[in-house]
Design a protein around this motif. Structure first.
Motif, PDB file in Angstrom:
ATOM      1  N   SER A 150       0.873  -1.167   0.000  1.00 13.76           N
ATOM      2  CA  SER A 150       0.000   0.000   0.000  1.00 13.76           C
ATOM      3  C   SER A 150       0.914   1.222   0.000  1.00 13.76           C
ATOM      4  CB  SER A 150      -0.903  -0.019   1.232  1.00 13.76           C
ATOM      5  OG  SER A 150      -0.156   0.330   2.370  1.00 13.76           O
ATOM      6  N   PHE A 151       0.630   2.164  -0.881  1.00 18.93           N
ATOM      7  CA  PHE A 151       1.469   3.362  -1.000  1.00 18.93           C
ATOM      8  C   PHE A 151       0.650   4.468  -1.643  1.00 18.93           C
ATOM      9  CE2 PHE A 151       2.225   3.215  -5.633  1.00 18.93           C
ATOM     10  CZ  PHE A 151       1.779   1.941  -5.913  1.00 18.93           C
ATOM     11  N   GLU A 152       1.039   5.707  -1.400  1.00 17.98           N
ATOM     12  CA  GLU A 152       0.358   6.834  -2.022  1.00 17.98           C
ATOM     13  C   GLU A 152       1.199   7.448  -3.128  1.00 17.98           C
ATOM     14  OE1 GLU A 152      -2.744   7.615  -1.817  1.00 17.98           O
ATOM     15  OE2 GLU A 152      -2.899   5.911  -0.429  1.00 17.98           O
ATOM     16  N   THR A 153       2.499   7.534  -2.877  1.00 15.00           N
ATOM     17  CA  THR A 153       3.378   8.127  -3.894  1.00 15.00           C
ATOM     18  C   THR A 153       4.511   7.157  -4.188  1.00 15.00           C
ATOM     19  OG1 THR A 153       4.741   9.204  -2.246  1.00 15.00           O
ATOM     20  CG2 THR A 153       2.886  10.473  -3.112  1.00 15.00           C
ATOM     21  N   PHE A 154       5.036   7.268  -5.386  1.00 13.73           N
ATOM     22  CA  PHE A 154       6.117   6.359  -5.787  1.00 13.73           C
ATOM     23  C   PHE A 154       7.048   7.089  -6.755  1.00 13.73           C
ATOM     24  CE2 PHE A 154       5.559   5.199 -10.250  1.00 13.73           C
ATOM     25  CZ  PHE A 154       4.358   5.855 -10.528  1.00 13.73           C
ATOM     26  N   ALA A 155       8.121   6.425  -7.133  1.00 13.57           N
ATOM     27  CA  ALA A 155       9.006   6.936  -8.189  1.00 13.57           C
ATOM     28  C   ALA A 155       9.762   5.750  -8.746  1.00 13.57           C
ATOM     29  CB  ALA A 155       9.989   7.955  -7.623  1.00 13.57           C
ATOM     30  N   ILE A 156      10.132   5.846  -9.993  1.00 12.94           N
ATOM     31  CA  ILE A 156      11.008   4.825 -10.588  1.00 12.94           C
ATOM     32  C   ILE A 156      12.400   5.431 -10.666  1.00 12.94           C
ATOM     33  CG2 ILE A 156      11.388   3.286 -12.548  1.00 12.94           C
ATOM     34  CD1 ILE A 156       8.611   2.864 -11.475  1.00 12.94           C
ATOM     35  N   ARG A 157      13.382   4.683 -10.203  1.00 13.27           N
ATOM     36  CA  ARG A 157      14.767   5.163 -10.251  1.00 13.27           C
ATOM     37  C   ARG A 157      15.605   4.139 -11.007  1.00 13.27           C
ATOM     38  NH1 ARG A 157      13.817   9.526  -7.363  1.00 13.27           N
ATOM     39  NH2 ARG A 157      13.591   9.535  -5.102  1.00 13.27           N
ATOM     40  N   PRO A 170       9.449  10.103  -2.703  1.00 13.78           N
ATOM     41  CA  PRO A 170       8.454   9.041  -2.895  1.00 13.78           C
ATOM     42  C   PRO A 170       8.335   8.176  -1.653  1.00 13.78           C
ATOM     43  CG  PRO A 170      10.509   8.464  -3.968  1.00 13.78           C
ATOM     44  CD  PRO A 170      10.696   9.857  -3.440  1.00 13.78           C
ATOM     45  N   GLN A 171       7.116   7.735  -1.375  1.00 16.86           N
ATOM     46  CA  GLN A 171       6.906   6.846  -0.230  1.00 16.86           C
ATOM     47  C   GLN A 171       7.537   5.480  -0.496  1.00 16.86           C
ATOM     48  OE1 GLN A 171       2.820   5.869   0.460  1.00 16.86           O
ATOM     49  NE2 GLN A 171       2.906   6.754   2.498  1.00 16.86           N
ATOM     50  N   LEU A 172       7.381   5.012  -1.714  1.00 14.77           N
ATOM     51  CA  LEU A 172       7.883   3.671  -2.035  1.00 14.77           C
ATOM     52  C   LEU A 172       8.540   3.678  -3.431  1.00 14.77           C
ATOM     53  CD1 LEU A 172       7.954   0.820  -0.856  1.00 14.77           C
ATOM     54  CD2 LEU A 172       5.804   0.352  -2.006  1.00 14.77           C
ATOM     55  N   PRO A 173       9.850   3.911  -3.459  1.00 15.93           N
ATOM     56  CA  PRO A 173      10.512   3.962  -4.761  1.00 15.93           C
ATOM     57  C   PRO A 173      10.761   2.570  -5.339  1.00 15.93           C
ATOM     58  CG  PRO A 173      12.056   4.508  -3.004  1.00 15.93           C
ATOM     59  CD  PRO A 173      10.745   4.232  -2.350  1.00 15.93           C
ATOM     60  N   CYS A 174      10.812   2.520  -6.644  1.00 22.32           N
ATOM     61  CA  CYS A 174      11.141   1.279  -7.347  1.00 22.32           C
ATOM     62  C   CYS A 174      12.498   1.481  -8.011  1.00 22.32           C
ATOM     63  CB  CYS A 174      10.067   1.014  -8.403  1.00 22.32           C
ATOM     64  SG  CYS A 174      10.497  -0.257  -9.609  1.00 22.32           S
ATOM     65  N   TYR A 175      13.405   0.526  -7.807  1.00 21.58           N
ATOM     66  CA  TYR A 175      14.745   0.651  -8.378  1.00 21.58           C
ATOM     67  C   TYR A 175      14.904  -0.326  -9.532  1.00 21.58           C
ATOM     68  CZ  TYR A 175      15.528   3.168  -4.063  1.00 21.58           C
ATOM     69  OH  TYR A 175      15.421   4.066  -3.027  1.00 21.58           O
ATOM     70  N   VAL A 176      15.414   0.199 -10.630  1.00 25.52           N
ATOM     71  CA  VAL A 176      15.643  -0.625 -11.814  1.00 25.52           C
ATOM     72  C   VAL A 176      17.123  -0.539 -12.156  1.00 25.52           C
ATOM     73  CG1 VAL A 176      15.051  -0.961 -14.237  1.00 25.52           C
ATOM     74  CG2 VAL A 176      13.335  -0.061 -12.647  1.00 25.52           C
ATOM     75  N   GLU A 177      17.758  -1.690 -12.356  1.00 24.51           N
ATOM     76  CA  GLU A 177      19.166  -1.695 -12.761  1.00 24.51           C
ATOM     77  C   GLU A 177      19.287  -2.509 -14.029  1.00 24.51           C
ATOM     78  OE1 GLU A 177      21.826  -2.713  -9.606  1.00 24.51           O
ATOM     79  OE2 GLU A 177      20.545  -1.752  -8.099  1.00 24.51           O
ATOM     80  N   VAL A 178      19.844  -1.884 -15.034  1.00 23.44           N
ATOM     81  CA  VAL A 178      19.937  -2.547 -16.325  1.00 23.44           C
ATOM     82  C   VAL A 178      21.368  -2.978 -16.596  1.00 23.44           C
ATOM     83  CG1 VAL A 178      19.424  -2.368 -18.778  1.00 23.44           C
ATOM     84  CG2 VAL A 178      18.110  -1.007 -17.128  1.00 23.44           C
ATOM     85  N   LYS A 220      20.564  -8.700 -18.540  1.00 21.56           N
ATOM     86  CA  LYS A 220      19.377  -8.816 -17.691  1.00 21.56           C
ATOM     87  C   LYS A 220      19.117  -7.512 -16.981  1.00 21.56           C
ATOM     88  CE  LYS A 220      22.272 -11.558 -14.754  1.00 21.56           C
ATOM     89  NZ  LYS A 220      22.396 -12.820 -14.108  1.00 21.56           N
ATOM     90  N   ALA A 221      17.972  -7.442 -16.345  1.00 19.74           N
ATOM     91  CA  ALA A 221      17.654  -6.249 -15.546  1.00 19.74           C
ATOM     92  C   ALA A 221      17.130  -6.703 -14.196  1.00 19.74           C
ATOM     93  CB  ALA A 221      16.619  -5.395 -16.265  1.00 19.74           C
ATOM     94  N   PHE A 222      17.299  -5.831 -13.196  1.00 21.74           N
ATOM     95  CA  PHE A 222      16.807  -6.116 -11.848  1.00 21.74           C
ATOM     96  C   PHE A 222      15.787  -5.053 -11.480  1.00 21.74           C
ATOM     97  CE2 PHE A 222      21.317  -7.474 -11.741  1.00 21.74           C
ATOM     98  CZ  PHE A 222      21.093  -8.836 -11.654  1.00 21.74           C
ATOM     99  N   VAL A 223      14.702  -5.490 -10.898  1.00 16.73           N
ATOM    100  CA  VAL A 223      13.664  -4.547 -10.481  1.00 16.73           C
ATOM    101  C   VAL A 223      13.308  -4.856  -9.034  1.00 16.73           C
ATOM    102  CG1 VAL A 223      11.385  -3.605 -11.021  1.00 16.73           C
ATOM    103  CG2 VAL A 223      12.775  -4.617 -12.847  1.00 16.73           C
ATOM    104  N   THR A 224      13.226  -3.808  -8.231  1.00 18.32           N
ATOM    105  CA  THR A 224      12.854  -4.024  -6.830  1.00 18.32           C
ATOM    106  C   THR A 224      12.085  -2.827  -6.303  1.00 18.32           C
ATOM    107  OG1 THR A 224      13.684  -4.460  -4.609  1.00 18.32           O
ATOM    108  CG2 THR A 224      15.032  -3.067  -5.981  1.00 18.32           C
TER     109      THR A 224
END
Ligand code: ATP
Ligand code: MG
Length: 387
Positions: A103-110, A146-154, A158-162
């Motif tokens: 559950s989250f209100e704000t997010f960001a992709i990094r 962001p309350q809950l950021p998502c991290y992407v590493e390319v 392959k890529a990692f998402v968390t």
């Protein structure tokens, strides 16, 4: 099913040519921590593009992995990740799926691209995945906070998402800085001093001076338990127990009462230095904090330090007692330190210890003692405990 974690390190990333050495020590420490926390589970740790990729060949308890990694100095952060193909569609699907459970209100992709040949830039990827998350959940992107950021590493293949990340303990990998000897007294301060030594990459051995049989064995038992707690950061440790009652008796009988504590300490330092030299340990650590007690004035610390030439490091020198106690709670030594004990230095405590010892007077008083013989005898009676 595989379970994969990504872990980054902080400062060792800056070490230029030495980096491979730090990486090697850090990887070994991660292995030891994970083997201890998850006995029998098989895993691999790959170091690639300045990050560790930790792969378990089966599902594992994430809480146990988190607990183990949060004790490995040198790690900046870690997180379980979803591994995808290095394609936008796959990364997008993974990000949307990962947010499902939260559950989250704000997010960001990094996004970070270790592989610069990837056909989209990091902002491109952020934009595309961010759009998908907005569409799926109707939540707001907040790039600043962001309350809950998502991290992407390319990477290339392959890529990692968390979603989310756990802070590691920072510092440098234990043993990458060398080995030191910690004077352990059973109180609050010295275990915290040892923690700071380990945090900066020192591997600690411990020495404790006790007055048994004139006191009970409580201080020895406490110190052994404290060292045991501290091994969570460095896996194993050696503890040297020194029967100190005879030397104390000589001091009590032969030097002015007000100097007693200074002489106890001068002899502790001498024995510690001799042992450290023999064991190839490079510095002595104490839990002293400026002005905390009579023996920790500038003059008295100088009068003690003068007995030896090895560096004495005092990581708590600028901390207040309540700050030290807070750290003791955090590292799990507080409750053991809080138990009562009678220690070597409170024995035969003078009523009025000198506050600002004069070096000439100390040296003159010491003439009454056969320094070498006392140190030799203490050294010959040391018991070694491997914890
Ligand atoms: P602690 O909380 O560590 O007991 P303290 O506030 O009681 O410290 P002191 O007793 O003055 O302070 O000791 C200062 C430092 O000297 C300790 O932190 C420890 O490093 C060392 N020390 C004191 N007593 C002993 C002992 N019996 N054996 C080994 N080291 C000692
Ligand atoms: Mg003490």
């Amino acid at each position: 099913m595989n379970q994969v974690y990504i872990s980054h390190y902080s400062e060792i990333g800056l070490k230029g040519k030495n980096r491979s050495y730090f990486v090697k020590v850090l990887r070994r420490n991660m292995k030891m921590a994970l083997r201890r926390a998850l006995p029998g589970k098989s895993f691999e740790i790959e170091h690639r593009d300045k990050r560790f990729i930790l792969t378990f060949s089966e599902a594992v308890d994430q809480a146990l992995v988190g607990q183990a990694l949060s004790q490995v100095f040198g790690l900046a952060n870690f997180s379980p990740v979803t591994v995808t193909e290095p394609k936008l569609d796959a990364m997008e699907a993974a990000a949307v799926e990962l947010y499902k459970g939260h559950s989250f209100e704000t997010f960001a992709i990094r996004t970070k691209r270790a592989y610069k040949g990837f056909p989209f830039t990091s902002p491109d990827i952020n934009h595309r995945l961010g759009g998908a998350v907005v569409d799926a959940y109707g939540k707001r992107a907040d790039l600043k906070n962001p309350q809950l950021p998502c991290y992407v590493e390319v990477l290339k293949d392959k890529a990692f998402v968390t979603v989310g990340k756990t802070q590691g303990p920072g510092g440098l990998p234990v043993s990458s800085s060398g080995r030191v000897l910690v004077l352990m007294s059973g109180g609050f301060d010295s275990p915290v001093a040892a923690y700071f030594a380990m945090k900066r990459g020192a591997q600690c051995e411990f020495i404790h001076f006790h007055s048994y049989p004139f006191t009970q064995k409580t201080s020895q038992e406490k110190v052994e338990r404290l060292v045991n707690v501290l091994t969570k950061f460095q896996f194993r440790a050696r503890l040297y127990m020194v029967p100190f009652a005879e030397t104390q008796k000589e001091i009590v009988l032969n030097v002015p009462e007000k100097f007693r504590v200074i002489f106890y300490r001068r002899f502790m330092m001498r024995v510690a230095e001799a042992l450290a030299n023999k064991q190839n340990l490079k510095a002595i650590y104490t839990g002293e904090s400026l002005g905390q007690v009579a023996s920790q004035t500038l003059e008295n610390m100088a009068a003690v330090q003068q007995a030896i030439s090895m560096p004495v490091l005092r990581p708590l020198i600028g901390l207040d007692k309540n700050e030290i106690i807070d750290i003791a709670r955090k590292i799990g030594t507080h409750d053991i330190s809080a138990l009562p004990h009678d220690d070597a230095c409170t024995r035969f405590m003078p009523d009025f210890p000198v506050i600002r010892a004069k070096m000439e007077q100390v040296l003159e008083a010491e003439q009454a003692l056969d320094v070498e013989a006392l140190v030799e005898r203490d050294l010959s009676k040391i018991d070694v405990i491997d914890v």
